[in-house]
Design a protein around this motif. Structure first.
Motif, short mmCIF file in Angstrom:
data_model
loop_
_atom_site.label_atom_id
_atom_site.label_comp_id
_atom_site.label_asym_id
_atom_site.label_seq_id
_atom_site.Cartn_x
_atom_site.Cartn_y
_atom_site.Cartn_z
N PHE A 44 1.03 -1.22 0.03
CA PHE A 44 0.13 -0.16 0.10
C PHE A 44 1.29 1.64 0.18
CE2 PHE A 44 -3.14 -3.00 1.88
CZ PHE A 44 -4.48 -3.33 0.73
N LEU A 45 1.93 1.50 0.11
CA LEU A 45 2.79 2.00 0.21
C LEU A 45 3.25 3.62 -0.86
CD1 LEU A 45 5.85 3.64 1.66
CD2 LEU A 45 6.66 2.14 0.58
N GLY A 46 2.69 4.53 -1.23
CA GLY A 46 2.24 5.26 -2.55
C GLY A 46 1.27 5.41 -3.13
N VAL A 47 0.14 4.53 -2.66
CA VAL A 47 -1.25 4.99 -3.33
C VAL A 47 -1.70 5.76 -2.62
CG1 VAL A 47 -3.48 2.98 -3.46
CG2 VAL A 47 -1.11 2.34 -3.27
N ILE A 48 -2.43 6.43 -3.45
CA ILE A 48 -2.87 7.45 -2.99
C ILE A 48 -4.64 7.24 -2.73
CG2 ILE A 48 -3.93 9.88 -3.44
CD1 ILE A 48 -1.05 9.57 -3.30
N GLU A 49 -4.96 7.50 -2.33
CA GLU A 49 -6.72 6.57 -1.84
C GLU A 49 -7.43 7.80 -2.13
OE1 GLU A 49 -4.83 7.45 0.79
OE2 GLU A 49 -4.19 5.69 1.90
N LYS A 50 -9.17 7.02 -2.47
CA LYS A 50 -9.76 8.29 -2.87
C LYS A 50 -9.96 9.50 -1.37
CE LYS A 50 -14.88 8.18 -4.12
NZ LYS A 50 -16.15 8.06 -4.02
N ILE A 51 -10.51 9.88 -0.05
CA ILE A 51 -10.21 10.23 0.61
C ILE A 51 -9.09 10.10 1.13
CG2 ILE A 51 -11.59 11.53 2.05
CD1 ILE A 51 -14.01 9.80 0.95
N PRO A 52 -7.68 10.40 0.48
CA PRO A 52 -6.73 10.20 1.57
C PRO A 52 -5.94 10.67 3.14
CG PRO A 52 -6.06 12.05 -0.69
CD PRO A 52 -7.72 11.46 -0.23
N GLU A 53 -7.07 11.75 3.73
CA GLU A 53 -7.03 11.70 5.25
C GLU A 53 -7.75 10.57 5.97
OE1 GLU A 53 -10.71 14.38 3.28
OE2 GLU A 53 -8.17 14.35 2.19
N LYS A 54 -8.44 9.95 5.44
CA LYS A 54 -8.82 8.87 5.35
C LYS A 54 -8.80 7.66 5.65
CE LYS A 54 -13.29 10.53 6.25
NZ LYS A 54 -15.23 10.20 6.34
N GLY A 55 -7.51 7.61 4.51
CA GLY A 55 -6.97 6.89 3.97
C GLY A 55 -5.59 5.73 5.36
N PHE A 56 -4.70 4.46 4.59
CA PHE A 56 -4.90 3.72 5.71
C PHE A 56 -2.53 4.42 5.43
CE2 PHE A 56 -1.54 -0.25 5.35
CZ PHE A 56 -1.77 -0.51 5.47
N LYS A 57 -2.13 4.25 6.60
CA LYS A 57 -0.71 5.68 6.90
C LYS A 57 0.57 3.82 6.83
CE LYS A 57 -2.15 9.02 7.65
NZ LYS A 57 -3.18 9.57 6.50
#
Length: 57
Positions: A44-57
């Motif tokens: 998942f490193l470097g993947v930009i989610e639909k809503i980045p602030e709620k994404g996987f860190k």
């Protein structure tokens, strides 16, 4: 849960910035959560989610 159920984990990531779906290798849980999470985090490193602030860190 996947360890007890003896099922594979499918690594799947939706990268909304690049508009691609990343399908990774399947993973059988080892029972060592720390080691399993290291493998999953790499996918998942470097993947930009639909809503980045709620994404996987």
């Amino acid at each position: 849960m996947s360890l007890k159920a003896n099922v594979l984990i499918i690594q799947l990531a939706f990268d909304f910035e690049k508009q691609v779906v990343n399908l990774g290798k399947t993973l059988m849980a080892t029972g060592n959560l720390d080691e399993d999470l290291i493998i999953l985090n790499k996918h998942f490193l470097g993947v930009i989610e639909k809503i980045p602030e709620k994404g996987f860190k």
